[in-house]
Design an enzyme around this catalytic site. Structure first.
Site, PDB file in Angstrom:
ATOM      1  N   HIS A  79       2.429   3.379  -9.125  1.00 43.36           N
ATOM      2  CA  HIS A  79       2.482   1.846  -9.466  1.00 43.36           C
ATOM      3  C   HIS A  79       3.789   1.268  -9.890  1.00 43.36           C
ATOM      4  O   HIS A  79       4.655  -0.030  -9.920  1.00 43.36           O
ATOM      5  CB  HIS A  79       1.430   1.461 -10.625  1.00 43.36           C
ATOM      6  CG  HIS A  79      -0.088   2.084  -9.072  1.00 43.36           C
ATOM      7  ND1 HIS A  79      -0.374   1.278  -8.292  1.00 43.36           N
ATOM      8  CD2 HIS A  79      -0.713   2.613 -10.046  1.00 43.36           C
ATOM      9  CE1 HIS A  79      -1.816   2.138  -7.713  1.00 43.36           C
ATOM     10  NE2 HIS A  79      -1.674   3.094  -8.721  1.00 43.36           N
ATOM     11  N   ASN A  93       1.467   3.442  -3.044  1.00 42.10           N
ATOM     12  CA  ASN A  93       1.586   3.612  -4.358  1.00 42.10           C
ATOM     13  C   ASN A  93       1.258   5.262  -4.278  1.00 42.10           C
ATOM     14  O   ASN A  93       2.096   6.117  -5.260  1.00 42.10           O
ATOM     15  CB  ASN A  93       1.783   2.813  -5.399  1.00 42.10           C
ATOM     16  CG  ASN A  93       2.680   1.736  -5.105  1.00 42.10           C
ATOM     17  OD1 ASN A  93       2.627   1.071  -4.795  1.00 42.10           O
ATOM     18  ND2 ASN A  93       1.781   0.492  -5.533  1.00 42.10           N
ATOM     19  N   ASN A 104     -10.279  -3.226  -7.306  1.00 43.19           N
ATOM     20  CA  ASN A 104      -9.940  -2.076  -7.809  1.00 43.19           C
ATOM     21  C   ASN A 104     -10.682  -2.077  -8.997  1.00 43.19           C
ATOM     22  O   ASN A 104      -9.882  -0.972  -9.573  1.00 43.19           O
ATOM     23  CB  ASN A 104      -8.346  -2.438  -7.031  1.00 43.19           C
ATOM     24  CG  ASN A 104      -7.689  -2.519  -6.412  1.00 43.19           C
ATOM     25  OD1 ASN A 104      -6.646  -3.160  -6.434  1.00 43.19           O
ATOM     26  ND2 ASN A 104      -7.962  -1.458  -5.395  1.00 43.19           N
ATOM     27  N   ARG A 152     -11.569   1.818  -9.667  1.00 50.42           N
ATOM     28  CA  ARG A 152     -10.399   3.021  -9.926  1.00 50.42           C
ATOM     29  C   ARG A 152     -11.199   3.589 -11.272  1.00 50.42           C
ATOM     30  O   ARG A 152     -11.159   2.664 -12.186  1.00 50.42           O
ATOM     31  CB  ARG A 152      -9.134   2.489  -9.147  1.00 50.42           C
ATOM     32  CG  ARG A 152      -8.867   2.041  -8.474  1.00 50.42           C
ATOM     33  CD  ARG A 152      -7.328   1.687  -8.077  1.00 50.42           C
ATOM     34  NE  ARG A 152      -7.592   1.527  -6.505  1.00 50.42           N
ATOM     35  CZ  ARG A 152      -6.307   2.353  -5.715  1.00 50.42           C
ATOM     36  NH1 ARG A 152      -5.430   2.509  -6.629  1.00 50.42           N
ATOM     37  NH2 ARG A 152      -6.074   2.288  -4.122  1.00 50.42           N
ATOM     38  N   ASP A 168       0.946  -1.521   0.195  1.00 49.87           N
ATOM     39  CA  ASP A 168       0.252  -0.026  -0.063  1.00 49.87           C
ATOM     40  C   ASP A 168       0.877   1.308  -0.123  1.00 49.87           C
ATOM     41  O   ASP A 168       2.087   1.082   0.648  1.00 49.87           O
ATOM     42  CB  ASP A 168      -0.667   0.301   1.261  1.00 49.87           C
ATOM     43  CG  ASP A 168      -1.611   1.008   1.339  1.00 49.87           C
ATOM     44  OD1 ASP A 168      -2.221   1.521   0.056  1.00 49.87           O
ATOM     45  OD2 ASP A 168      -2.537   1.475   2.245  1.00 49.87           O
TER      46      ASP A 168
HETATM   47  C1  FPP Z   1      -2.265   0.124  -3.217  1.00 48.99           C
HETATM   48  O1  FPP Z   1      -1.591   1.551  -3.436  1.00 48.99           O
HETATM   49  C2  FPP Z   1      -1.443  -0.222  -4.216  1.00 48.99           C
HETATM   50  C3  FPP Z   1      -2.333  -1.391  -5.497  1.00 48.99           C
HETATM   51  C4  FPP Z   1      -3.729  -1.129  -5.336  1.00 48.99           C
HETATM   52  C5  FPP Z   1      -1.675  -2.019  -6.114  1.00 48.99           C
HETATM   53  C6  FPP Z   1      -0.500  -2.941  -6.638  1.00 48.99           C
HETATM   54  C7  FPP Z   1      -0.025  -2.711  -7.291  1.00 48.99           C
HETATM   55  C8  FPP Z   1       1.797  -2.560  -7.804  1.00 48.99           C
HETATM   56  C9  FPP Z   1       2.640  -2.852  -6.642  1.00 48.99           C
HETATM   57  C10 FPP Z   1       2.600  -1.919  -8.881  1.00 48.99           C
HETATM   58  C11 FPP Z   1       2.013  -3.782 -10.004  1.00 48.99           C
HETATM   59  C12 FPP Z   1       2.094  -5.517  -8.921  1.00 48.99           C
HETATM   60  C13 FPP Z   1       2.532  -6.790  -9.395  1.00 48.99           C
HETATM   61  C14 FPP Z   1       1.485  -8.097  -9.069  1.00 48.99           C
HETATM   62  C15 FPP Z   1       3.332  -6.476 -10.938  1.00 48.99           C
HETATM   63  P1  FPP Z   1      -2.141   2.877  -3.794  1.00 48.99           P
HETATM   64  O2  FPP Z   1      -2.695   3.306  -5.015  1.00 48.99           O
HETATM   65  O3  FPP Z   1      -4.204   2.574  -3.094  1.00 48.99           O
HETATM   66  O4  FPP Z   1      -2.205   3.834  -2.809  1.00 48.99           O
HETATM   67  P2  FPP Z   1      -2.697   4.701  -2.052  1.00 48.99           P
HETATM   68  O5  FPP Z   1      -3.037   3.871  -1.045  1.00 48.99           O
HETATM   69  O6  FPP Z   1      -1.620   5.942  -1.045  1.00 48.99           O
HETATM   70  O7  FPP Z   1      -3.050   5.760  -2.890  1.00 48.99           O
END
Ligand code: FPP
Length: 256
Positions: free
Chosen positions: A39, A24, A70, A73, A22
């Protein structure tokens, strides 16, 4: 859909660590960058973490790549995440295969685009004989959806006269989950400071230790994983009993 397997329950020696990657979006926002770059940096963090995991006594890593929620989104972000999964497997599968990593995708396969399905199935079949390390990517995964799919699969067997309702036990039910080929996680980590399970491994988390770390996922790496394991080692796992051995004593930690 549920993939009932005769491999269940599998033998286990090392640790199973699961990670909710979490932060990104916040990582990107703090740098004035689009979320997509957060990401992308998250994929680099995943690479570093997988590389460092086996040296820490971890045998299996499950990461939450895309949840059934997701899909809500913006379409552009959904397509970016799908694209990253494809790129990750296209660019890393040779190395993963060579390094003895077995790849599995857990979650619902229905609803995934044919090209994603093809890449996912190819990654699984190419690494099917690898046993050194297990990488499970939860993709189009939701804990509740997985439980419902498992319940439907068992109900269907009853409907067909192949099973009887009274035969259902916890062990049998687990064998219908998409995670059936793996033991339950010992430790679940969530990065970014949020302290929620967010529909991840709902059945499987029953006796997992939870560790929440402040770091945003794109900054994550083996040193953070090592710190989480050190915290896990200090916990006492009682499994509902009154006392037991510390977590450290029922697991192998190869790292110094
Ligand atoms: C949460 O961060 C993360 C995700 C919903 C996706 C995780 C994906 C990756 C690490 C990249 C690709 C994955 C693979 C399996 C190759 P968020 O976007 O919810 O962050 P935030 O809460 O800060 O907005």
């Amino acid at each position: 859909m549920s993939r009932h397997t005769d491999e269940f329950p599998p033998p286990s020696t090392g640790l199973h660590v699961a990670i909710i990657m979490d932060g990104n979006g916040r990582w990107a926002k703090e740098r004035g960058l689009p979320r997509s770059l957060g990401h992308r940096a998250g994929v680099a963090a995943l690479r570093r973490t997988v590389e460092g995991a086996s040296g820490l006594g971890i045998e299996r890593l499950t990461v939450f790549g895309f949840s059934t929620e997701n899909w809500r989104r913006p379409p552009r972000e959904v397509s970016e995440l799908m694209g990253l999964l494809k790129t990750y497997f296209r660019s890393d599968i040779d190395r993963l295969e060579r390094e003895g990593v077995r790849v599995r995708i857990v979650g619902r396969r229905t609803g995934l685009e044919p090209d994603i399905l093809e890449i996912v199935e190819r990654a699984e079949s190419r690494t099917v004989n690898n046993h050194r390390f297990h990488l499970q990517v939860a993709f189009n995964y939701g804990g509740r959806a997985d439980i419902v799919d498992a319940a439907r699969a068992f109900a269907l067997r009853v409907e067909q006269g192949r099973s009887q309702a009274h035969e259902l036990t916890e062990e049998l039910f687990e064998s219908y989950l998409s995670t059936a080929s793996a033991p339950a996680p010992d430790l679940i980590i969530r990065t970014s400071g949020e302290q929620r399970i967010s529909n991840f491994l709902l059945w499987e988390c029953a006796y997992a230790e939870l560790v929440f770390q402040q770091v945003y996922w794109p900054d994550y790496g083996p040193e953070h994983l090592k710190a989480a394991i050190a915290e896990f080692q200090g916990r006492e796992r009682r499994y509902g009993a009154v006392s037991g051995e510390p977590a450290a004593e029922d697991t192998i930690l190869a790292a110094g």
